[in-house]
Design a protein around this motif. Structure first.
Motif, short mmCIF file in Angstrom:
data_model
loop_
_atom_site.label_atom_id
_atom_site.label_comp_id
_atom_site.label_asym_id
_atom_site.label_seq_id
_atom_site.Cartn_x
_atom_site.Cartn_y
_atom_site.Cartn_z
N LEU A 1 8.85 6.67 -10.07
CA LEU A 1 9.82 6.09 -9.14
C LEU A 1 11.23 6.61 -9.42
N GLN A 2 11.55 6.79 -10.69
CA GLN A 2 12.87 7.31 -11.03
C GLN A 2 13.02 8.77 -10.62
N GLN A 3 11.99 9.56 -10.85
CA GLN A 3 12.07 11.00 -10.58
C GLN A 3 11.96 11.34 -9.10
N ARG A 4 11.10 10.65 -8.37
CA ARG A 4 10.81 11.03 -6.98
C ARG A 4 11.48 10.15 -5.94
N TYR A 5 11.76 8.91 -6.27
CA TYR A 5 12.24 7.96 -5.26
C TYR A 5 13.58 7.33 -5.62
N GLY A 6 14.26 7.88 -6.59
CA GLY A 6 15.58 7.36 -6.95
C GLY A 6 15.56 5.93 -7.43
N GLY A 7 14.47 5.51 -8.06
CA GLY A 7 14.37 4.15 -8.56
C GLY A 7 13.83 3.15 -7.57
N ASP A 8 13.62 3.57 -6.33
CA ASP A 8 13.05 2.70 -5.30
C ASP A 8 11.54 2.86 -5.28
N ILE A 9 10.85 2.10 -4.41
CA ILE A 9 9.40 2.24 -4.28
C ILE A 9 9.09 2.93 -2.96
N PRO A 10 7.96 3.60 -2.84
CA PRO A 10 7.61 4.27 -1.59
C PRO A 10 7.45 3.26 -0.45
N ALA A 11 7.60 3.78 0.76
CA ALA A 11 7.51 2.92 1.95
C ALA A 11 6.26 3.21 2.76
N SER A 12 5.19 3.65 2.11
CA SER A 12 3.92 3.88 2.80
C SER A 12 2.77 3.52 1.87
N VAL A 13 1.66 3.11 2.46
CA VAL A 13 0.49 2.74 1.67
C VAL A 13 -0.04 3.94 0.90
N ALA A 14 -0.08 5.09 1.56
CA ALA A 14 -0.62 6.29 0.92
C ALA A 14 0.16 6.65 -0.35
N GLU A 15 1.48 6.55 -0.30
CA GLU A 15 2.28 6.87 -1.48
C GLU A 15 2.17 5.79 -2.55
N LEU A 16 2.03 4.55 -2.13
CA LEU A 16 1.93 3.46 -3.10
C LEU A 16 0.63 3.53 -3.89
N VAL A 17 -0.49 3.76 -3.20
CA VAL A 17 -1.77 3.79 -3.91
C VAL A 17 -1.88 5.03 -4.79
N ALA A 18 -1.01 6.01 -4.59
CA ALA A 18 -1.01 7.20 -5.45
C ALA A 18 -0.35 6.92 -6.79
N LEU A 19 0.35 5.79 -6.91
CA LEU A 19 1.01 5.44 -8.17
C LEU A 19 -0.02 4.90 -9.15
N PRO A 20 0.14 5.17 -10.45
CA PRO A 20 -0.80 4.65 -11.45
C PRO A 20 -0.83 3.12 -11.45
N GLY A 21 -2.03 2.56 -11.41
CA GLY A 21 -2.19 1.11 -11.50
C GLY A 21 -1.94 0.36 -10.21
N VAL A 22 -1.80 1.04 -9.09
CA VAL A 22 -1.55 0.38 -7.80
C VAL A 22 -2.76 0.59 -6.90
N GLY A 23 -3.38 -0.51 -6.48
CA GLY A 23 -4.54 -0.45 -5.60
C GLY A 23 -4.18 -0.80 -4.17
N PRO A 24 -5.16 -0.75 -3.26
CA PRO A 24 -4.90 -1.02 -1.83
C PRO A 24 -4.34 -2.41 -1.57
N LYS A 25 -4.89 -3.43 -2.24
CA LYS A 25 -4.38 -4.79 -2.02
C LYS A 25 -2.91 -4.88 -2.39
N MET A 26 -2.54 -4.32 -3.55
CA MET A 26 -1.14 -4.33 -3.98
C MET A 26 -0.26 -3.57 -2.99
N ALA A 27 -0.77 -2.45 -2.49
CA ALA A 27 0.02 -1.62 -1.57
C ALA A 27 0.31 -2.37 -0.28
#
Length: 311
Positions: free
Chosen positions: A195-221
């Motif tokens: 998040l720091q390197q790619r999104y400036g400390g923010d979180i992605p605004a799409s399900v596809a990008e969120l589930v690509a993060l370690p430890g994030v599943g579809p329900k969380m996204a």
């Protein structure tokens, strides 16, 4: 005959021969008539081609035409215009029953869910990060335990930078005893770095990008999209929603995983209910429709289920 007569006769023969050799299209007018005749011949040939047996066969194929049904007319052809969509029997009454039983809003999810775990006074980017972190901690963990871990993290200033500056041992102590806390320490650190390197400390605004993060599943996204971004991207299905949907027969066939349940629900459940259904069923599962209900033995007898029967 006289020589003069012979000469005239020869001249006449030559004139007649020349006239016959030139034919009807020899002059300007004749050429125009010949061209017109050729055009008529070509048009006739094209007409014969257009009426070839193959073309006639295609043209005479039977066409099935359907019309909209009038107020007093229904038939098989008219019904085929709109393909019937499957939906579970009595689902609207069941939903109403669950709403009545959940009207008190007193389940743990109602006051300890992801939308209650972030610092409302923090900047928007920090709030969104805290929402995502609370969802990562909530996996296989009760809401009460997740809320306690979030309070301890927020007391130290919960931001991307603060997490990256915290050593793994300290972070583990802060989030313990959430389920699989050792793995979550690793996932939180990896996700925060991304998040720091790619999104400036923010979180992605799409399900596809969120589930690509370690430890994030579809329900969380899907929950992160709803809580952090205010966007309904799909139905968030956890173990409670998965269990209840199958018990009530809200899936066409029994589903083996929450993701299959999500796909089955999204096929028929109206989209305007997608944002409500997670919190509604999670609280119902926490209070009433337990994994093994003492009265209905896991809802094997649906006549005893308070949601399936009339109240």
């Amino acid at each position: 005959c006289s020589p003069q007569d012979s000469s005239m006769n020869a001249t006449g023969v030559r004139m007649m021969t020349r006239s016959r050799s030139r034919g009807p299209g020899a002059g300007p007018r004749g050429r125009r008539e010949k061209a017109a005749a050729l055009q008529r011949g070509e048009a006739a040939a094209e007409g014969r081609k257009s009426h070839s047996p193959a073309r006639r066969q295609r043209k005479t194929q039977k066409l099935n035409v359907a019309y909209e049904a009038s107020d007093h007319q229904e038939g098989e052809d008219t019904r085929s215009l709109t393909a019937p969509s499957w939906e579970p029997r009595d689902w609207q009454q069941q939903l109403l029953n669950i709403r009545i039983m959940r009207s008190g809003k007193d389940a743990p999810v109602d006051w300890l869910g992801a939308e209650h775990c972030y610092d409302s006074s923090a900047p928007p980017k920090v709030r969104r990060y805290q929402v995502l972190l609370s969802l990562m901690l909530s996996s296989q963990t009760k809401d009460q335990v997740t809320a306690g871990a979030m309070q301890r993290l927020r007391a130290r200033g919960l931001t991307v930078d603060s997490i990256l500056q915290t050593d793994d041992s300290t972070l583990g102590t802060l989030i313990y005893p959430v389920g699989f806390w050792r793995n979550k320490v690793k996932y939180i650190k990896q996700t925060s770095a991304i998040l720091q390197q790619r999104y400036g400390g923010d979180i992605p605004a799409s399900v596809a990008e969120l589930v690509a993060l370690p430890g994030v599943g579809p329900k969380m996204a899907h929950l992160a999209m709803a809580v952090a971004w205010g966007t309904v991207s799909g139905i968030a299905v956890d173990t409670h929603v998965h269990r209840i949907a199958n018990r009530l027969g809200w899936t066409r066939t029994a589903t083996k995983s929450p993701e299959k349940t999500r796909a089955a629900l999204e096929e028929w459940l109206p989209r305007e209910l997608w944002s409500e259904i997670n919190g509604l069923l999670v609280g119902f599962g926490q209070q009433t429709c337990l994994p093994v209900h003492p009265r209905c033995q896991g809802c094997l007898n649906r006549t005893l289920c308070p949601a399936a029967r009339g109240l």
